[in-house]
Design an enzyme around this catalytic site. Structure first.
Site, PDB file in Angstrom:
ATOM      1  N   TYR A 140      -1.782  -0.018  10.373  1.00 40.21           N
ATOM      2  CA  TYR A 140      -1.832  -0.526   8.996  1.00 40.21           C
ATOM      3  C   TYR A 140      -0.615  -0.047   8.212  1.00 40.21           C
ATOM      4  O   TYR A 140       0.045  -0.839   7.522  1.00 40.21           O
ATOM      5  CB  TYR A 140      -3.126  -0.064   8.327  1.00 40.21           C
ATOM      6  CG  TYR A 140      -3.270  -0.509   6.896  1.00 40.21           C
ATOM      7  CD1 TYR A 140      -3.630  -1.818   6.592  1.00 40.21           C
ATOM      8  CD2 TYR A 140      -3.035   0.375   5.842  1.00 40.21           C
ATOM      9  CE1 TYR A 140      -3.763  -2.237   5.279  1.00 40.21           C
ATOM     10  CE2 TYR A 140      -3.169  -0.040   4.525  1.00 40.21           C
ATOM     11  CZ  TYR A 140      -3.529  -1.341   4.256  1.00 40.21           C
ATOM     12  OH  TYR A 140      -3.654  -1.751   2.944  1.00 40.21           O
ATOM     13  N   SER A 148       0.837  -1.195   0.000  1.00 43.07           N
ATOM     14  CA  SER A 148       0.000   0.000   0.000  1.00 43.07           C
ATOM     15  C   SER A 148       0.871   1.243   0.000  1.00 43.07           C
ATOM     16  O   SER A 148       1.999   1.232   0.513  1.00 43.07           O
ATOM     17  CB  SER A 148      -0.894   0.024   1.250  1.00 43.07           C
ATOM     18  OG  SER A 148      -1.585   1.252   1.365  1.00 43.07           O
TER      19      SER A 148
END
Length: 269
Positions: free
Chosen positions: A165, A152
């Site tokens: 995250y 990501s």
């Protein structure tokens, strides 16, 4: 794009979203596919039927949580009678939504540990479980097998659904480089780092109305003025799975419509 005829691919977290889109793209040129889900059995079985309709030579569905080593070994073992794994896409992931990164009470230690187990340790254990079959594919063809980590932009510039995250994806990016070095020349390891992907990840967390606002805000923010969908990112994943990227390893590629560039000044229309 190179053909995936008779290639064997394992795609974790492939019931819906990017994992399902990637499976369909590989299926279209005759791959054998191992699909994986943790909880979404009905959706994964529907994706399996769609893969067969798209042209997959064979499809198997395996339940398993990538945070559990025995489950990783079970997923890899589903390809044993095919004798090889040419492609492993580590797509399974999770998050806890805590978008205010300055709120130090939004996350607990347990949140970090859970996200690391799924997003970072899980991909490591999947590579370990699949390694003998990835090496077997290389021994047959002398072409390096391909591991693709779905990372990501959060792991590159520290944005995203939560600090935890982003931290797990940053660790995954570092691990991509470590494994690319350690597993060469038989196995290539690369990471795709999307920005916003318009999937049920957002609708499940925030509902349709809020997701629609997020989607429109993304279009205003990114230079390309688009909100990427699973198919848009899956094209890049398929590139890393294919022989077209045969001389690429240890790469972490942003596929974010330019989000990492920040706000831009656009010419008037």
């Amino acid at each position: 794009m190179a053909s995936f005829e008779d290639k064997v691919a394992i795609i974790t977290g492939s019931a819906t979203g990017l994992g399902a889109s990637t499976a369909l793209k590989l299926s279209a040129s005759g791959a054998r596919i191992i699909l994986n889900y943790s909880k979404s059995q009905a959706e994964c079985e529907a994706t399996a039927q769609a893969c067969l309709a798209a042209g997959a030579k064979d499809v198997r569905v395996v339940q398993g949580n990538v945070a559990v080593d025995q489950d990783c070994r079970k997923i890899a073992a589903a390809a044993e009678d095919w004798g090889q794994v040419d492609i492993l896409v580590n797509n399974a992931g999770t998050t806890k939504h805590a978008p205010n990164h300055g709120d130090m009470d939004a996350l607990e230690a347990e949140d970090f540990l859970h996200l690391y187990n799924v997003n970072t340790v899980g991909p490591f254990m999947m590579v370990r479980a699949a390694k003998p079959l990835l090496l077997a594919a290389y021994a047959k063809t002398q072409n390096a097998s391909s591991v693709v980590m779905i990372s990501s932009i959060a792991g590159v510039i520290g944005i995203g659904s939560s600090v935890a995250y982003a931290a797990t994806k940053g660790a995954l990016n570092t691990m991509t480089k470590s494994l690319a070095r350690g597993l060469a020349p038989a196995i290539r390891v690369n990471a795709v780092c999307p920005g916003f992907i318009d999937t049920r990840w957002f609708t499940d967390a925030f509902g349709e109305d809020t997701t629609a606002k997020i989607r429109e805000n993304v279009k205003k923010q990114v230079p390309l003025q688009v909100a990427s969908g699973p198919d848009d990112i899956a094209d890049t994943v398929a590139f890393f799975c294919s022989s077209a990227s045969r001389h690429i390893t240890g790469e972490t590629l942003l596929v974010d419509a330019g989000l990492h560039l920040g706000a831009s000044i656009r010419a008037p229309t």
